[in-house]
Design a protein around this motif. Structure first.
Motif, PDB file in Angstrom:
ATOM      1  N   ALA A 195       3.788 -12.360   1.554  1.00 10.11           N
ATOM      2  CA  ALA A 195       2.529 -12.133   0.477  1.00 10.11           C
ATOM      3  C   ALA A 195       3.732 -11.314  -0.127  1.00 10.11           C
ATOM      4  O   ALA A 195       3.102 -12.283  -1.623  1.00 10.11           O
ATOM      5  N   ALA A 196       4.951 -10.900  -0.145  1.00 12.37           N
ATOM      6  CA  ALA A 196       5.217 -10.496  -1.464  1.00 12.37           C
ATOM      7  C   ALA A 196       6.263 -11.776  -1.913  1.00 12.37           C
ATOM      8  O   ALA A 196       6.535 -12.697  -3.045  1.00 12.37           O
ATOM      9  N   GLU A 197       6.571 -12.287  -0.917  1.00  9.79           N
ATOM     10  CA  GLU A 197       7.744 -13.931  -1.186  1.00  9.79           C
ATOM     11  C   GLU A 197       6.421 -14.585  -1.645  1.00  9.79           C
ATOM     12  O   GLU A 197       7.089 -15.285  -2.286  1.00  9.79           O
ATOM     13  N   GLN A 198       5.688 -14.951  -0.859  1.00  6.77           N
ATOM     14  CA  GLN A 198       4.391 -16.183  -2.432  1.00  6.77           C
ATOM     15  C   GLN A 198       4.061 -15.559  -3.726  1.00  6.77           C
ATOM     16  O   GLN A 198       4.349 -16.318  -4.399  1.00  6.77           O
ATOM     17  N   ALA A 199       3.587 -14.391  -3.795  1.00 13.44           N
ATOM     18  CA  ALA A 199       3.938 -13.944  -5.243  1.00 13.44           C
ATOM     19  C   ALA A 199       5.333 -13.850  -5.817  1.00 13.44           C
ATOM     20  O   ALA A 199       4.433 -14.269  -6.962  1.00 13.44           O
ATOM     21  N   TYR A 200       5.472 -13.684  -5.405  1.00 10.26           N
ATOM     22  CA  TYR A 200       7.353 -13.939  -5.856  1.00 10.26           C
ATOM     23  C   TYR A 200       7.518 -15.320  -6.267  1.00 10.26           C
ATOM     24  O   TYR A 200       7.750 -15.597  -8.055  1.00 10.26           O
ATOM     25  N   MET A 256      -0.341 -12.076 -15.735  1.00 13.70           N
ATOM     26  CA  MET A 256      -1.440 -11.261 -14.869  1.00 13.70           C
ATOM     27  C   MET A 256      -0.185 -11.551 -13.183  1.00 13.70           C
ATOM     28  O   MET A 256      -0.415 -10.215 -12.276  1.00 13.70           O
ATOM     29  N   LYS A 257       0.380 -12.026 -13.275  1.00 16.06           N
ATOM     30  CA  LYS A 257       1.153 -13.136 -11.645  1.00 16.06           C
ATOM     31  C   LYS A 257       2.955 -11.983 -11.672  1.00 16.06           C
ATOM     32  O   LYS A 257       2.607 -11.670 -10.465  1.00 16.06           O
ATOM     33  N   ARG A 258       3.266 -11.608 -12.887  1.00 18.42           N
ATOM     34  CA  ARG A 258       4.329 -10.415 -12.546  1.00 18.42           C
ATOM     35  C   ARG A 258       4.070  -9.107 -12.621  1.00 18.42           C
ATOM     36  O   ARG A 258       4.640  -8.678 -11.192  1.00 18.42           O
ATOM     37  N   SER A 259       2.492  -8.699 -12.398  1.00 21.56           N
ATOM     38  CA  SER A 259       1.823  -7.335 -11.703  1.00 21.56           C
ATOM     39  C   SER A 259       1.740  -7.334 -10.688  1.00 21.56           C
ATOM     40  O   SER A 259       1.705  -6.862 -10.263  1.00 21.56           O
ATOM     41  N   ARG A 260       1.611  -8.648 -10.373  1.00 27.97           N
ATOM     42  CA  ARG A 260       1.105  -9.268  -8.849  1.00 27.97           C
ATOM     43  C   ARG A 260       1.793  -9.130  -8.226  1.00 27.97           C
ATOM     44  O   ARG A 260       2.402  -8.760  -7.139  1.00 27.97           O
ATOM     45  N   ALA A 261       3.326  -9.340  -8.409  1.00 27.16           N
ATOM     46  CA  ALA A 261       4.385  -9.629  -7.480  1.00 27.16           C
ATOM     47  C   ALA A 261       4.982  -8.134  -7.342  1.00 27.16           C
ATOM     48  O   ALA A 261       5.600  -8.429  -6.402  1.00 27.16           O
ATOM     49  N   HIS A 262       5.054  -8.070  -8.563  1.00 21.11           N
ATOM     50  CA  HIS A 262       5.683  -6.316  -8.640  1.00 21.11           C
ATOM     51  C   HIS A 262       4.596  -6.171  -6.715  1.00 21.11           C
ATOM     52  O   HIS A 262       5.385  -5.307  -6.584  1.00 21.11           O
ATOM     53  N   ALA A 263       3.739  -5.536  -7.548  1.00 17.37           N
ATOM     54  CA  ALA A 263       3.173  -4.644  -6.524  1.00 17.37           C
ATOM     55  C   ALA A 263       2.469  -5.201  -5.503  1.00 17.37           C
ATOM     56  O   ALA A 263       3.093  -4.385  -4.267  1.00 17.37           O
ATOM     57  N   TYR A 264       3.214  -6.390  -4.443  1.00 19.28           N
ATOM     58  CA  TYR A 264       3.800  -6.786  -3.163  1.00 19.28           C
ATOM     59  C   TYR A 264       4.396  -6.613  -3.225  1.00 19.28           C
ATOM     60  O   TYR A 264       5.456  -6.191  -1.940  1.00 19.28           O
ATOM     61  N   ILE A 265       5.453  -6.943  -3.933  1.00 22.56           N
ATOM     62  CA  ILE A 265       6.918  -6.401  -3.639  1.00 22.56           C
ATOM     63  C   ILE A 265       7.163  -4.583  -3.378  1.00 22.56           C
ATOM     64  O   ILE A 265       7.870  -4.888  -2.252  1.00 22.56           O
ATOM     65  N   LYS A 266       6.701  -4.275  -3.699  1.00 27.45           N
ATOM     66  CA  LYS A 266       7.071  -2.640  -3.751  1.00 27.45           C
ATOM     67  C   LYS A 266       5.930  -2.337  -2.811  1.00 27.45           C
ATOM     68  O   LYS A 266       6.430  -1.773  -2.328  1.00 27.45           O
ATOM     69  N   LEU A 300      14.129  -7.813  -0.891  1.00 29.41           N
ATOM     70  CA  LEU A 300      12.681  -7.652  -1.303  1.00 29.41           C
ATOM     71  C   LEU A 300      13.183  -7.104  -3.047  1.00 29.41           C
ATOM     72  O   LEU A 300      12.689  -6.876  -3.954  1.00 29.41           O
ATOM     73  N   LEU A 301      14.596  -5.962  -2.688  1.00 27.38           N
ATOM     74  CA  LEU A 301      14.886  -5.300  -3.970  1.00 27.38           C
ATOM     75  C   LEU A 301      15.419  -6.253  -5.802  1.00 27.38           C
ATOM     76  O   LEU A 301      15.353  -5.724  -6.441  1.00 27.38           O
ATOM     77  N   GLN A 302      16.125  -7.235  -4.512  1.00 31.08           N
ATOM     78  CA  GLN A 302      16.633  -8.459  -5.759  1.00 31.08           C
ATOM     79  C   GLN A 302      15.928  -9.093  -6.479  1.00 31.08           C
ATOM     80  O   GLN A 302      14.967  -9.128  -7.509  1.00 31.08           O
ATOM     81  N   MET A 303      14.019  -8.870  -5.709  1.00 38.84           N
ATOM     82  CA  MET A 303      13.142 -10.138  -5.997  1.00 38.84           C
ATOM     83  C   MET A 303      12.699  -9.147  -6.728  1.00 38.84           C
ATOM     84  O   MET A 303      12.465  -9.731  -8.053  1.00 38.84           O
ATOM     85  N   LEU A 304      12.307  -7.330  -6.952  1.00 38.60           N
ATOM     86  CA  LEU A 304      11.922  -6.415  -7.773  1.00 38.60           C
ATOM     87  C   LEU A 304      12.937  -6.303  -8.839  1.00 38.60           C
ATOM     88  O   LEU A 304      11.903  -6.815 -10.150  1.00 38.60           O
ATOM     89  N   ASP A 305      13.840  -6.956  -8.910  1.00 41.91           N
ATOM     90  CA  ASP A 305      14.776  -6.241 -10.184  1.00 41.91           C
ATOM     91  C   ASP A 305      14.463  -8.120 -11.277  1.00 41.91           C
ATOM     92  O   ASP A 305      14.477  -8.179 -11.885  1.00 41.91           O
ATOM     93  N   ASP A 306      14.272  -9.146 -10.480  1.00 43.71           N
ATOM     94  CA  ASP A 306      14.004  -9.617 -10.669  1.00 43.71           C
ATOM     95  C   ASP A 306      12.229  -9.958 -11.624  1.00 43.71           C
ATOM     96  O   ASP A 306      12.008 -10.304 -12.736  1.00 43.71           O
ATOM     97  N   VAL A 307      11.749  -9.732 -11.106  1.00 40.49           N
ATOM     98  CA  VAL A 307      10.457  -8.964 -11.992  1.00 40.49           C
ATOM     99  C   VAL A 307      10.356  -8.142 -12.864  1.00 40.49           C
ATOM    100  O   VAL A 307       9.791  -8.207 -13.918  1.00 40.49           O
ATOM    101  N   GLU A 308      10.718  -7.554 -12.403  1.00 38.99           N
ATOM    102  CA  GLU A 308      10.945  -6.109 -13.831  1.00 38.99           C
ATOM    103  C   GLU A 308      11.474  -6.783 -14.825  1.00 38.99           C
ATOM    104  O   GLU A 308      10.995  -6.177 -15.994  1.00 38.99           O
ATOM    105  N   ASN A 309      12.747  -7.787 -14.855  1.00 34.53           N
ATOM    106  CA  ASN A 309      13.211  -8.225 -15.853  1.00 34.53           C
ATOM    107  C   ASN A 309      13.042  -9.492 -16.374  1.00 34.53           C
ATOM    108  O   ASN A 309      13.602  -9.923 -16.944  1.00 34.53           O
TER     109      ASN A 309
END
Length: 100
Positions: free
Chosen positions: A83-88, A1-11, A44-53
């Motif tokens: 919001a993206a940083e908090q979700a991450y 759940m937190k993974r999909s939330r983080a992904h959405a906020y970062i995107k 943010l791109l690095q954060m997104l990569d972390d979440v996706e992996n």
């Protein structure tokens, strides 16, 4: 759940930054400058990569401190970036909890 939330906020934050970088006359240096926003985008791109992996972050990104310390309080970019940083960070806590 937190993974999909983080992904959405970062995107969303990346999309908002891209719109700003394309449409606004930005200063080359300083708070809310093109350089700073590009640095945030790369972060943010690095954060997104972390979440996706499914990699837990190893610390805070630092965006929140920079925004709080040097940006105008009503800056429209603040909300999506924070919001993206908090979700991450929440994703990181959950990831570490499940891997330990």
């Amino acid at each position: 759940m937190k993974r999909s939330r983080a992904h959405a906020y970062i995107k969303k934050a990346i999309e908002t930054l891209d719109e700003t970088l394309e449409s606004e006359a930005l200063t080359p240096i300083g708070p809310m400058s093109r350089d700073q926003l590009q640095w945030f985008r790369n972060l943010l791109l690095q954060m997104l990569d972390d979440v996706e992996n499914n990699r837990a972050p190893d610390g805070k990104s630092g965006m929140g401190h920079i925004i709080a310390d040097s940006w105008p309080l009503d800056a429209p970019l603040s909300e999506p970036l924070l919001a993206a940083e908090q979700a991450y960070m929440e994703f990181g806590k959950e990831t570490r909890k499940h891997s330990g």
